[in-house]
Design an enzyme around this catalytic site. Sequence first.
Site, PDB file in Angstrom:
ATOM      1  N   LYS A  18      37.273  34.437  39.731  1.00 25.90           N
ATOM      2  CA  LYS A  18      38.617  34.027  39.287  1.00 25.90           C
ATOM      3  C   LYS A  18      39.102  32.786  40.046  1.00 25.90           C
ATOM      4  CE  LYS A  18      40.444  38.071  40.268  1.00 25.90           C
ATOM      5  NZ  LYS A  18      39.242  38.809  40.752  1.00 25.90           N
ATOM      6  N   ARG A  94      47.507  43.694  37.438  1.00 23.75           N
ATOM      7  CA  ARG A  94      46.318  44.449  37.795  1.00 23.75           C
ATOM      8  C   ARG A  94      46.470  45.936  37.484  1.00 23.75           C
ATOM      9  NH1 ARG A  94      44.336  41.121  42.009  1.00 23.75           N
ATOM     10  NH2 ARG A  94      42.550  41.840  43.157  1.00 23.75           N
ATOM     11  N   ARG A 129      30.648  35.159  50.405  1.00 22.78           N
ATOM     12  CA  ARG A 129      31.781  34.240  50.211  1.00 22.78           C
ATOM     13  C   ARG A 129      32.352  33.728  51.529  1.00 22.78           C
ATOM     14  NH1 ARG A 129      36.718  35.924  46.702  1.00 22.78           N
ATOM     15  NH2 ARG A 129      36.368  37.858  47.842  1.00 22.78           N
ATOM     16  N   ARG A 158      36.809  36.457  54.672  1.00 23.61           N
ATOM     17  CA  ARG A 158      37.952  37.373  54.519  1.00 23.61           C
ATOM     18  C   ARG A 158      37.626  38.743  55.109  1.00 23.61           C
ATOM     19  NH1 ARG A 158      39.837  36.932  48.372  1.00 23.61           N
ATOM     20  NH2 ARG A 158      39.917  39.186  48.594  1.00 23.61           N
ATOM     21  N   ARG A 169      37.545  48.332  46.600  1.00 23.78           N
ATOM     22  CA  ARG A 169      38.181  47.374  45.684  1.00 23.78           C
ATOM     23  C   ARG A 169      37.656  47.547  44.265  1.00 23.78           C
ATOM     24  NH1 ARG A 169      36.844  42.148  48.960  1.00 23.78           N
ATOM     25  NH2 ARG A 169      37.682  41.027  47.162  1.00 23.78           N
TER      26      ARG A 169
HETATM   27  P1  AP5 Z   1      35.777  33.906  43.780  1.00 26.30           P
HETATM   28  O1  AP5 Z   1      36.048  32.777  42.852  1.00 26.30           O
HETATM   29  O2  AP5 Z   1      36.344  33.830  45.157  1.00 26.30           O
HETATM   30  O3  AP5 Z   1      36.140  35.309  43.081  1.00 26.30           O
HETATM   31  P2  AP5 Z   1      37.534  36.023  42.798  1.00 26.30           P
HETATM   32  O4  AP5 Z   1      37.402  36.676  41.485  1.00 26.30           O
HETATM   33  O5  AP5 Z   1      38.657  35.055  42.989  1.00 26.30           O
HETATM   34  O6  AP5 Z   1      37.484  37.113  43.934  1.00 26.30           O
HETATM   35  P3  AP5 Z   1      38.580  37.799  44.861  1.00 26.30           P
HETATM   36  O7  AP5 Z   1      37.781  38.630  45.832  1.00 26.30           O
HETATM   37  O8  AP5 Z   1      39.505  36.777  45.446  1.00 26.30           O
HETATM   38  O9  AP5 Z   1      39.311  38.723  43.933  1.00 26.30           O
HETATM   39  P4  AP5 Z   1      40.036  40.010  44.317  1.00 26.30           P
HETATM   40  O10 AP5 Z   1      40.618  40.341  43.025  1.00 26.30           O
HETATM   41  O11 AP5 Z   1      39.229  41.045  44.961  1.00 26.30           O
HETATM   42  O12 AP5 Z   1      40.994  39.536  45.504  1.00 26.30           O
HETATM   43  P5  AP5 Z   1      42.519  39.097  45.557  1.00 26.30           P
HETATM   44  O13 AP5 Z   1      42.617  38.006  46.531  1.00 26.30           O
HETATM   45  O14 AP5 Z   1      43.068  38.902  44.192  1.00 26.30           O
HETATM   46  O15 AP5 Z   1      34.182  34.059  43.863  1.00 26.30           O
HETATM   47  C1  AP5 Z   1      33.579  35.018  44.717  1.00 26.30           C
HETATM   48  C2  AP5 Z   1      32.283  34.418  45.345  1.00 26.30           C
HETATM   49  O16 AP5 Z   1      31.314  34.214  44.318  1.00 26.30           O
HETATM   50  C3  AP5 Z   1      32.488  33.048  46.001  1.00 26.30           C
HETATM   51  O17 AP5 Z   1      31.682  32.953  47.140  1.00 26.30           O
HETATM   52  C4  AP5 Z   1      32.044  32.058  44.931  1.00 26.30           C
HETATM   53  O18 AP5 Z   1      31.551  30.847  45.497  1.00 26.30           O
HETATM   54  C5  AP5 Z   1      30.965  32.837  44.188  1.00 26.30           C
HETATM   55  N1  AP5 Z   1      30.913  32.539  42.761  1.00 26.30           N
HETATM   56  C6  AP5 Z   1      31.975  32.343  41.912  1.00 26.30           C
HETATM   57  N2  AP5 Z   1      31.554  32.114  40.657  1.00 26.30           N
HETATM   58  C7  AP5 Z   1      30.195  32.191  40.695  1.00 26.30           C
HETATM   59  C8  AP5 Z   1      29.168  32.058  39.696  1.00 26.30           C
HETATM   60  N3  AP5 Z   1      29.471  31.802  38.407  1.00 26.30           N
HETATM   61  N4  AP5 Z   1      27.875  32.217  40.089  1.00 26.30           N
HETATM   62  C9  AP5 Z   1      27.574  32.482  41.397  1.00 26.30           C
HETATM   63  N5  AP5 Z   1      28.490  32.600  42.379  1.00 26.30           N
HETATM   64  C10 AP5 Z   1      29.784  32.466  42.037  1.00 26.30           C
HETATM   65  O19 AP5 Z   1      43.196  40.418  46.117  1.00 26.30           O
HETATM   66  C11 AP5 Z   1      42.997  40.839  47.446  1.00 26.30           C
HETATM   67  C12 AP5 Z   1      43.838  42.065  47.743  1.00 26.30           C
HETATM   68  O20 AP5 Z   1      45.237  41.750  47.568  1.00 26.30           O
HETATM   69  C13 AP5 Z   1      43.620  43.281  46.820  1.00 26.30           C
HETATM   70  O21 AP5 Z   1      42.552  44.081  47.264  1.00 26.30           O
HETATM   71  C14 AP5 Z   1      44.987  43.987  46.926  1.00 26.30           C
HETATM   72  O22 AP5 Z   1      45.084  44.721  48.115  1.00 26.30           O
HETATM   73  C15 AP5 Z   1      45.954  42.834  46.980  1.00 26.30           C
HETATM   74  N6  AP5 Z   1      46.451  42.424  45.637  1.00 26.30           N
HETATM   75  C16 AP5 Z   1      46.291  41.204  45.042  1.00 26.30           C
HETATM   76  N7  AP5 Z   1      46.892  41.179  43.835  1.00 26.30           N
HETATM   77  C17 AP5 Z   1      47.457  42.411  43.647  1.00 26.30           C
HETATM   78  C18 AP5 Z   1      48.189  43.006  42.585  1.00 26.30           C
HETATM   79  N8  AP5 Z   1      48.478  42.325  41.456  1.00 26.30           N
HETATM   80  N9  AP5 Z   1      48.579  44.295  42.736  1.00 26.30           N
HETATM   81  C19 AP5 Z   1      48.284  44.999  43.854  1.00 26.30           C
HETATM   82  N10 AP5 Z   1      47.586  44.491  44.895  1.00 26.30           N
HETATM   83  C20 AP5 Z   1      47.169  43.206  44.796  1.00 26.30           C
END
Ligand code: AP5
Length: 213
Positions: A18, A94, A129, A158, A169
């Site tokens: 994402k 979410r 990552r 992270r 997660r």
């Molecule tokens: P990356 O682009 O970083 O992936 P992402 O989908 O953004 O992953 P996140 O881990 O940030 O998502 P998440 O939903 O777990 O975390 P969030 O911060 O939202 O890519 C990942 C890796 O793969 C990178 O190394 C990249 O280089 C590689 N990659 C990307 N595309 C690729 C491809 N095509 N091929 C190969 N490699 C690739 O949430 C964190 C925490 O916050 C949650 O656990 C929760 O506690 C809280 N939170 C956030 N939002 C909410 C909500 N709405 N409600 C409740 N809690 C929430």
Amino acid sequence: GRKSGPRLIIAGAPASGKGTQCELIRARYGVVHLSTGDMLRAAVSAGTDVGRRAKDYMDSGRLVPDDVIIGIVKERLDSPDCAEAGWLLDGFPRTLAQAEALAEVGISADCFIFLNVPDEVLVERVVGRRTDPVTGKIYHMTFSPPDDEEILKRLEQRSDDTEEKVKVRLGQFHANVEAVRGSYADIAVEVDGTMRPEEVSTMIMKSIDAVLT
Ligand code: AP5
């Protein structure tokens, strides 16, 4: 023409890509990128009230309570820059309650993009990552390492990017994803997120262009 910018939602499992795709979408459409994960991490490091309430949930890989996050997102979407440039919601809604909260205040989107990546692929993406604290750019030690030695040295990992926490997660994601997707069935586009980032991006932009014209 359109009076305001595109309103986009991107969803997908942890590490489905994402954040990587949002960088490219923002560069092309000029939308305001709103990552609830980034907003919450900023609140935690700033030690705000929201940050204090969110910290333990985030550290253990669980979702923060709906009432902690819904208010912040609604307030942010209400700001003039979002109204004008359009927005890209990353990591929100979410849960069903979060989707309903947006609908209740009349916030709808033009396109809901779902990145489909199987669980086996996600674990490897999570543990490799790294993020550049200076630019915010996302890297992967195997798939997309930086070529600059200086950047390599300052990369950060992270605290929730461990194999153990990604399991929690993923559990939270699977428990909620169908309800969220169901809320946007009429504007949903599913993209294969296992392709190379540029290929994923091409598919996403084709879908966005199709709904905007
Ligand atoms: P990356 O682009 O970083 O992936 P992402 O989908 O953004 O992953 P996140 O881990 O940030 O998502 P998440 O939903 O777990 O975390 P969030 O911060 O939202 O890519 C990942 C890796 O793969 C990178 O190394 C990249 O280089 C590689 N990659 C990307 N595309 C690729 C491809 N095509 N091929 C190969 N490699 C690739 O949430 C964190 C925490 O916050 C949650 O656990 C929760 O506690 C809280 N939170 C956030 N939002 C909410 C909500 N709405 N409600 C409740 N809690 C929430």
